[in-house]
Design a protein around this motif. Structure first.
Motif, PDB file in Angstrom:
ATOM      1  N   PRO A 130       1.910   8.512 -24.514  1.00 20.20           N
ATOM      2  CA  PRO A 130       1.482   7.207 -23.526  1.00 20.20           C
ATOM      3  C   PRO A 130       1.461   6.879 -22.303  1.00 20.20           C
ATOM      4  CG  PRO A 130       2.610   6.506 -25.496  1.00 20.20           C
ATOM      5  CD  PRO A 130       2.996   7.486 -25.682  1.00 20.20           C
ATOM      6  N   ARG A 131      -0.166   6.785 -22.449  1.00 18.50           N
ATOM      7  CA  ARG A 131       0.022   7.406 -20.388  1.00 18.50           C
ATOM      8  C   ARG A 131      -1.078   5.597 -20.195  1.00 18.50           C
ATOM      9  NH1 ARG A 131      -2.797  12.439 -18.688  1.00 18.50           N
ATOM     10  NH2 ARG A 131      -4.689  12.157 -19.756  1.00 18.50           N
ATOM     11  N   MET A 132      -0.743   5.411 -19.217  1.00 19.81           N
ATOM     12  CA  MET A 132      -1.741   4.165 -18.415  1.00 19.81           C
ATOM     13  C   MET A 132      -2.128   4.745 -17.383  1.00 19.81           C
ATOM     14  SD  MET A 132      -0.782  -0.045 -17.181  1.00 19.81           S
ATOM     15  CE  MET A 132       1.013   0.547 -16.031  1.00 19.81           C
ATOM     16  N   THR A 133      -3.715   4.152 -16.805  1.00 15.47           N
ATOM     17  CA  THR A 133      -4.194   4.672 -15.484  1.00 15.47           C
ATOM     18  C   THR A 133      -4.613   3.554 -14.495  1.00 15.47           C
ATOM     19  OG1 THR A 133      -4.600   7.258 -16.244  1.00 15.47           O
ATOM     20  CG2 THR A 133      -5.471   6.204 -14.868  1.00 15.47           C
ATOM     21  N   ALA A 134      -4.227   3.549 -13.484  1.00 16.97           N
ATOM     22  CA  ALA A 134      -4.299   1.997 -12.947  1.00 16.97           C
ATOM     23  C   ALA A 134      -5.280   2.461 -11.798  1.00 16.97           C
ATOM     24  CB  ALA A 134      -3.299   0.827 -12.606  1.00 16.97           C
ATOM     25  N   ARG A 135      -5.959   1.585 -11.393  1.00 17.03           N
ATOM     26  CA  ARG A 135      -7.228   1.982 -10.099  1.00 17.03           C
ATOM     27  C   ARG A 135      -6.990   0.368  -8.841  1.00 17.03           C
ATOM     28  NH1 ARG A 135     -10.169   6.550 -10.205  1.00 17.03           N
ATOM     29  NH2 ARG A 135     -10.433   7.215 -12.753  1.00 17.03           N
ATOM     30  N   PHE A 136      -6.388   0.795  -7.522  1.00 13.38           N
ATOM     31  CA  PHE A 136      -6.589  -0.066  -6.949  1.00 13.38           C
ATOM     32  C   PHE A 136      -6.911   0.742  -5.481  1.00 13.38           C
ATOM     33  CE2 PHE A 136      -2.638   2.578  -6.148  1.00 13.38           C
ATOM     34  CZ  PHE A 136      -2.534   2.444  -4.813  1.00 13.38           C
ATOM     35  N   LYS A 137      -7.400   0.318  -4.943  1.00 11.83           N
ATOM     36  CA  LYS A 137      -8.308   0.473  -3.802  1.00 11.83           C
ATOM     37  C   LYS A 137      -7.504   0.014  -2.083  1.00 11.83           C
ATOM     38  CE  LYS A 137     -12.566  -0.439  -4.302  1.00 11.83           C
ATOM     39  NZ  LYS A 137     -14.623  -1.537  -4.312  1.00 11.83           N
ATOM     40  N   VAL A 138      -7.144   0.486  -1.435  1.00 12.23           N
ATOM     41  CA  VAL A 138      -5.959   0.938   0.059  1.00 12.23           C
ATOM     42  C   VAL A 138      -6.857   0.420   1.262  1.00 12.23           C
ATOM     43  CG1 VAL A 138      -4.824   2.246   1.427  1.00 12.23           C
ATOM     44  CG2 VAL A 138      -4.723   2.105  -0.888  1.00 12.23           C
ATOM     45  N   ALA A 139      -7.381  -0.285   2.010  1.00 14.42           N
ATOM     46  CA  ALA A 139      -7.991  -1.090   2.602  1.00 14.42           C
ATOM     47  C   ALA A 139      -7.672   0.222   4.079  1.00 14.42           C
ATOM     48  CB  ALA A 139      -8.070  -2.433   3.523  1.00 14.42           C
TER      49      ALA A 139
ATOM     50  N   GLU B  83       0.642  -1.037   0.062  1.00 12.81           N
ATOM     51  CA  GLU B  83      -0.312  -0.261  -0.336  1.00 12.81           C
ATOM     52  C   GLU B  83       0.975   1.216   0.262  1.00 12.81           C
ATOM     53  OE1 GLU B  83      -2.504  -0.477   3.362  1.00 12.81           O
ATOM     54  OE2 GLU B  83      -4.139  -2.156   2.315  1.00 12.81           O
ATOM     55  N   ARG B  84       1.869   1.082   0.327  1.00 13.61           N
ATOM     56  CA  ARG B  84       3.052   2.311   0.233  1.00 13.61           C
ATOM     57  C   ARG B  84       4.052   2.317  -1.011  1.00 13.61           C
ATOM     58  NH1 ARG B  84       0.899   1.994   4.875  1.00 13.61           N
ATOM     59  NH2 ARG B  84       0.035   3.712   5.777  1.00 13.61           N
ATOM     60  N   SER B  85       4.242   0.899  -1.973  1.00 14.65           N
ATOM     61  CA  SER B  85       5.218   1.298  -2.043  1.00 14.65           C
ATOM     62  C   SER B  85       4.903   0.232  -3.639  1.00 14.65           C
ATOM     63  CB  SER B  85       5.980   0.836  -2.037  1.00 14.65           C
ATOM     64  OG  SER B  85       6.517  -1.039  -1.278  1.00 14.65           O
TER      65      SER B  85
END
Length: 281
Positions: A186-195, A33-35
């Motif tokens: 070119p760009r890539m956007t990724a989404r993720f969740k932090v509990a 969650e931090r790296s």
């Protein structure tokens, strides 16, 4: 093909990994969650393209052999050059890319997951580079957005969905969107969740020590057994004397006499029990 022809062809090619001499794969991974781990892999297109890289820094003394020390020197040289052409941001805030030089590797292009080379013969080598960077951030709980893009001209990304990839800490693909930044890069956007951090249960309150019991009121019940025995006997004798006086001389109250006798007998009984001379069933 002779060495002279190779040199002639090599002179017309670009020297930087971020050009069309190499096929690029970018893997962005949420390590925790931090790296965040960014891996760039360059597969050079054949021996001629590989030889271009040898002439432009990998084979530093151009002796036809690349030693481990020459590889390390080239890794250090390329680490910053590559990072200057990239951008990684978390929720719109740019992250600093830290090269993990001990994880940089040079392989044979036909076996990129094999054992890294320790020495190379440049005349026949076909190379595969792997560069690894770590970025660190401190996101708040909830859905977070990682964006990777190029910030300098390049020609190595032709099919972004196949070349720009994102993964979770468990190496599972993350949902991504591919587009271009500033209409060019070119760009890539990724989404993720932090509990959210787990709520730690409060430790139980320490038990307070019980107060010392109040001393029992001092009274007849606390007299030593022998003293209670004597007192009970004396009280019984007094009661009998009062009763005899009432019977013989008609003086005093018979009720008082009997009360004193009973009190004395009870005292005697209690003293005998305390002394263990008798037991009550």
């Amino acid at each position: 093909m002779t060495l002279g022809v190779l040199l002639l062809l090599a002179g017309s090619l670009s020297a930087h990994p971020l050009d069309d001499n190499a096929e690029l794969i970018v893997r962005l991974r949420v390590a925790d969650e931090r790296s965040y781990e960014l891996t760039l892999e360059f597969r050079y297109k054949g021996v001629i393209a590989s030889y271009t890289e040898f002439r432009n820094g990998l084979d530093r003394n151009l002796d036809g052999r690349v030693t481990r020390n020459e590889m390390k020197a080239r890794f250090v040289e390329l680490a910053d050059e590559i990072a200057l052409g990239l951008q990684l941001s978390l929720d719109g805030n740019r992250l600093q890319l830290e090269p993990q030089l001990e994880r940089f590797a040079l392989h044979h292009a036909d076996d990129p997951n094999g054992k890294p080379w320790d020495e190379i013969e440049t005349a026949t080598a076909n190379i595969f580079y792997r560069f690894v960077y770590i970025a660190r951030g401190d996101p708040a709980p909830g859905e977070r957005v990682l964006a990777f893009s190029f910030i300098s001209p390049q020609t190595v990304v032709h099919t972004p969905r196949d070349q720009l990839l994102a993964f979770s800490a468990a190496n599972e693909p993350l949902p991504v969107v591919h587009d271009v930044e500033s209409g060019v890069f070119p760009r890539m956007t990724a989404r993720f969740k932090v509990a959210a951090p787990a709520v730690q249960p409060k430790p139980p309150a320490p038990e307070l020590p019980l107060p010392d019991p109040l001393p029992a009121p001092r009274g007849f019940g606390e007299l030593p057994g022998w003293l209670a025995l004597g007192a009970g006997g004396g009280l019984s004798l007094l009661g009998l004397l009062l009763l005899a006086r009432r019977m013989l001389r008609k003086q005093g109250s018979i009720a008082v006499s009997l009360t004193v006798v009973v009190a004395g007998l009870l005292s005697l009984l209690g003293a005998l029990v305390r002394l263990g001379l008798i037991k009550l069933v």
